[in-house]
Scaffold this motif. Sequence first.
Motif, PDB file in Angstrom:
ATOM      1  N   PRO A  22       5.215  11.553  -9.574  1.00 39.08           N
ATOM      2  CA  PRO A  22       5.357  12.690 -10.509  1.00 39.08           C
ATOM      3  C   PRO A  22       5.434  14.041  -9.791  1.00 39.08           C
ATOM      4  CG  PRO A  22       3.660  11.192 -11.283  1.00 39.08           C
ATOM      5  CD  PRO A  22       4.031  10.745  -9.906  1.00 39.08           C
ATOM      6  N   TYR A  23       4.657  14.205  -8.749  1.00 40.43           N
ATOM      7  CA  TYR A  23       4.667  15.461  -7.992  1.00 40.43           C
ATOM      8  C   TYR A  23       5.990  15.631  -7.245  1.00 40.43           C
ATOM      9  CZ  TYR A  23       3.152  19.146  -4.798  1.00 40.43           C
ATOM     10  OH  TYR A  23       3.050  20.309  -4.080  1.00 40.43           O
ATOM     11  N   ILE A  24       6.469  14.559  -6.628  1.00 43.96           N
ATOM     12  CA  ILE A  24       7.737  14.616  -5.903  1.00 43.96           C
ATOM     13  C   ILE A  24       8.882  14.938  -6.859  1.00 43.96           C
ATOM     14  CG2 ILE A  24       9.424  13.191  -4.660  1.00 43.96           C
ATOM     15  CD1 ILE A  24       7.020  11.875  -3.233  1.00 43.96           C
ATOM     16  N   VAL A  25       8.882  14.308  -8.020  1.00 43.34           N
ATOM     17  CA  VAL A  25       9.927  14.580  -9.015  1.00 43.34           C
ATOM     18  C   VAL A  25       9.855  16.042  -9.451  1.00 43.34           C
ATOM     19  CG1 VAL A  25      10.666  14.079 -11.387  1.00 43.34           C
ATOM     20  CG2 VAL A  25      10.195  12.203  -9.806  1.00 43.34           C
ATOM     21  N   LYS A  26       8.658  16.532  -9.682  1.00 38.63           N
ATOM     22  CA  LYS A  26       8.498  17.929 -10.090  1.00 38.63           C
ATOM     23  C   LYS A  26       9.060  18.875  -9.033  1.00 38.63           C
ATOM     24  CE  LYS A  26       5.077  21.233 -11.693  1.00 38.63           C
ATOM     25  NZ  LYS A  26       3.680  21.454 -12.066  1.00 38.63           N
ATOM     26  N   LEU A  27       8.794  18.573  -7.761  1.00 40.58           N
ATOM     27  CA  LEU A  27       9.312  19.411  -6.680  1.00 40.58           C
ATOM     28  C   LEU A  27      10.826  19.302  -6.542  1.00 40.58           C
ATOM     29  CD1 LEU A  27       6.683  18.757  -3.871  1.00 40.58           C
ATOM     30  CD2 LEU A  27       6.925  20.816  -5.275  1.00 40.58           C
ATOM     31  N   SER A  28      11.407  18.210  -7.032  1.00 43.57           N
ATOM     32  CA  SER A  28      12.836  17.950  -6.873  1.00 43.57           C
ATOM     33  C   SER A  28      13.688  18.482  -8.025  1.00 43.57           C
ATOM     34  CB  SER A  28      13.073  16.440  -6.746  1.00 43.57           C
ATOM     35  OG  SER A  28      12.359  15.918  -5.656  1.00 43.57           O
ATOM     36  N   ILE A  29      13.060  19.046  -9.037  1.00 42.15           N
ATOM     37  CA  ILE A  29      13.815  19.552 -10.185  1.00 42.15           C
ATOM     38  C   ILE A  29      14.521  20.849  -9.817  1.00 42.15           C
ATOM     39  CG2 ILE A  29      13.644  20.488 -12.530  1.00 42.15           C
ATOM     40  CD1 ILE A  29      11.381  18.488 -13.022  1.00 42.15           C
ATOM     41  N   ARG A  30      15.797  20.875 -10.110  1.00 39.60           N
ATOM     42  CA  ARG A  30      16.634  22.059  -9.876  1.00 39.60           C
ATOM     43  C   ARG A  30      17.204  22.513 -11.204  1.00 39.60           C
ATOM     44  NH1 ARG A  30      13.999  22.905  -6.215  1.00 39.60           N
ATOM     45  NH2 ARG A  30      14.322  22.119  -4.136  1.00 39.60           N
ATOM     46  N   ALA A  55       0.835  -1.202   0.000  1.00 38.31           N
ATOM     47  CA  ALA A  55       0.000   0.000   0.000  1.00 38.31           C
ATOM     48  C   ALA A  55       0.872   1.254   0.000  1.00 38.31           C
ATOM     49  CB  ALA A  55      -0.944   0.005   1.192  1.00 38.31           C
ATOM     50  N   MET A  56       1.945   1.228   0.785  1.00 34.67           N
ATOM     51  CA  MET A  56       2.854   2.378   0.820  1.00 34.67           C
ATOM     52  C   MET A  56       3.498   2.580  -0.546  1.00 34.67           C
ATOM     53  SD  MET A  56       3.842   4.839   2.797  1.00 34.67           S
ATOM     54  CE  MET A  56       3.578   4.296   4.467  1.00 34.67           C
ATOM     55  N   ASP A  57       3.852   1.494  -1.213  1.00 38.13           N
ATOM     56  CA  ASP A  57       4.412   1.601  -2.565  1.00 38.13           C
ATOM     57  C   ASP A  57       3.415   2.244  -3.533  1.00 38.13           C
ATOM     58  OD1 ASP A  57       6.887   0.562  -1.923  1.00 38.13           O
ATOM     59  OD2 ASP A  57       6.379  -1.490  -2.551  1.00 38.13           O
ATOM     60  N   LYS A  58       2.132   1.909  -3.375  1.00 36.18           N
ATOM     61  CA  LYS A  58       1.098   2.516  -4.234  1.00 36.18           C
ATOM     62  C   LYS A  58       1.010   4.020  -3.987  1.00 36.18           C
ATOM     63  CE  LYS A  58      -1.745  -1.581  -4.754  1.00 36.18           C
ATOM     64  NZ  LYS A  58      -3.026  -2.220  -4.462  1.00 36.18           N
ATOM     65  N   ILE A  59       1.130   4.426  -2.728  1.00 39.40           N
ATOM     66  CA  ILE A  59       1.090   5.849  -2.403  1.00 39.40           C
ATOM     67  C   ILE A  59       2.309   6.560  -2.987  1.00 39.40           C
ATOM     68  CG2 ILE A  59       1.261   7.509  -0.496  1.00 39.40           C
ATOM     69  CD1 ILE A  59      -0.591   5.629   1.094  1.00 39.40           C
ATOM     70  N   LEU A  60       3.479   5.965  -2.814  1.00 40.43           N
ATOM     71  CA  LEU A  60       4.695   6.567  -3.377  1.00 40.43           C
ATOM     72  C   LEU A  60       4.605   6.668  -4.896  1.00 40.43           C
ATOM     73  CD1 LEU A  60       7.395   4.855  -1.157  1.00 40.43           C
ATOM     74  CD2 LEU A  60       6.832   7.293  -1.197  1.00 40.43           C
ATOM     75  N   LYS A  61       4.084   5.632  -5.534  1.00 44.04           N
ATOM     76  CA  LYS A  61       3.932   5.647  -6.995  1.00 44.04           C
ATOM     77  C   LYS A  61       2.942   6.737  -7.421  1.00 44.04           C
ATOM     78  CE  LYS A  61       2.835   2.739 -10.932  1.00 44.04           C
ATOM     79  NZ  LYS A  61       2.394   1.425 -11.408  1.00 44.04           N
ATOM     80  N   GLU A 117      10.241  11.794  -0.236  1.00 42.96           N
ATOM     81  CA  GLU A 117       9.635  10.475  -0.126  1.00 42.96           C
ATOM     82  C   GLU A 117       9.605  10.018   1.339  1.00 42.96           C
ATOM     83  OE1 GLU A 117      11.709   7.839  -2.755  1.00 42.96           O
ATOM     84  OE2 GLU A 117      10.617   8.552  -4.513  1.00 42.96           O
ATOM     85  N   ALA A 118      10.707  10.240   2.053  1.00 44.32           N
ATOM     86  CA  ALA A 118      10.768   9.852   3.468  1.00 44.32           C
ATOM     87  C   ALA A 118       9.725  10.614   4.284  1.00 44.32           C
ATOM     88  CB  ALA A 118      12.169  10.104   4.017  1.00 44.32           C
ATOM     89  N   LYS A 119       9.551  11.892   3.981  1.00 49.70           N
ATOM     90  CA  LYS A 119       8.562  12.714   4.682  1.00 49.70           C
ATOM     91  C   LYS A 119       7.145  12.209   4.393  1.00 49.70           C
ATOM     92  CE  LYS A 119       8.058  16.586   7.049  1.00 49.70           C
ATOM     93  NZ  LYS A 119       8.665  16.825   8.329  1.00 49.70           N
ATOM     94  N   LEU A 120       6.884  11.838   3.134  1.00 45.62           N
ATOM     95  CA  LEU A 120       5.573  11.299   2.767  1.00 45.62           C
ATOM     96  C   LEU A 120       5.302  10.000   3.522  1.00 45.62           C
ATOM     97  CD1 LEU A 120       2.983  11.257   1.080  1.00 45.62           C
ATOM     98  CD2 LEU A 120       4.310  10.218  -0.767  1.00 45.62           C
TER      99      LEU A 120
END
Length: 76
Positions: free
Chosen positions: A38-46, A28-34, A63-66
């Motif tokens: 896209p949002y996490i990656v977008k926030l991580s773009i520098r 279930a946690m993997d489903k949430i991370l998946k 991801e750890a915070k989520l």
Amino acid sequence: MQKDSRKNEERLLPFETIKAATEGDVDAMDKILKHYKPYIVKLSIRTDGDKSYIDEELRERLEAKLIAKTLEFETA
């Protein structure tokens, strides 16, 4: 109007998935991370000059915070 609300519902995670994740279910946690990847990656773009890259350290921290906040979430 009904079409828009149906489309929004399709983007939501099922309550059962969230509840299972709060109880420590790894799948279930993997489903949430998946779902949020896209949002996490977008926030991580520098941007460095004219190049953009994913800040892997920031992505991992998000991801750890989520995960931590999901485990703290009370579904009662």
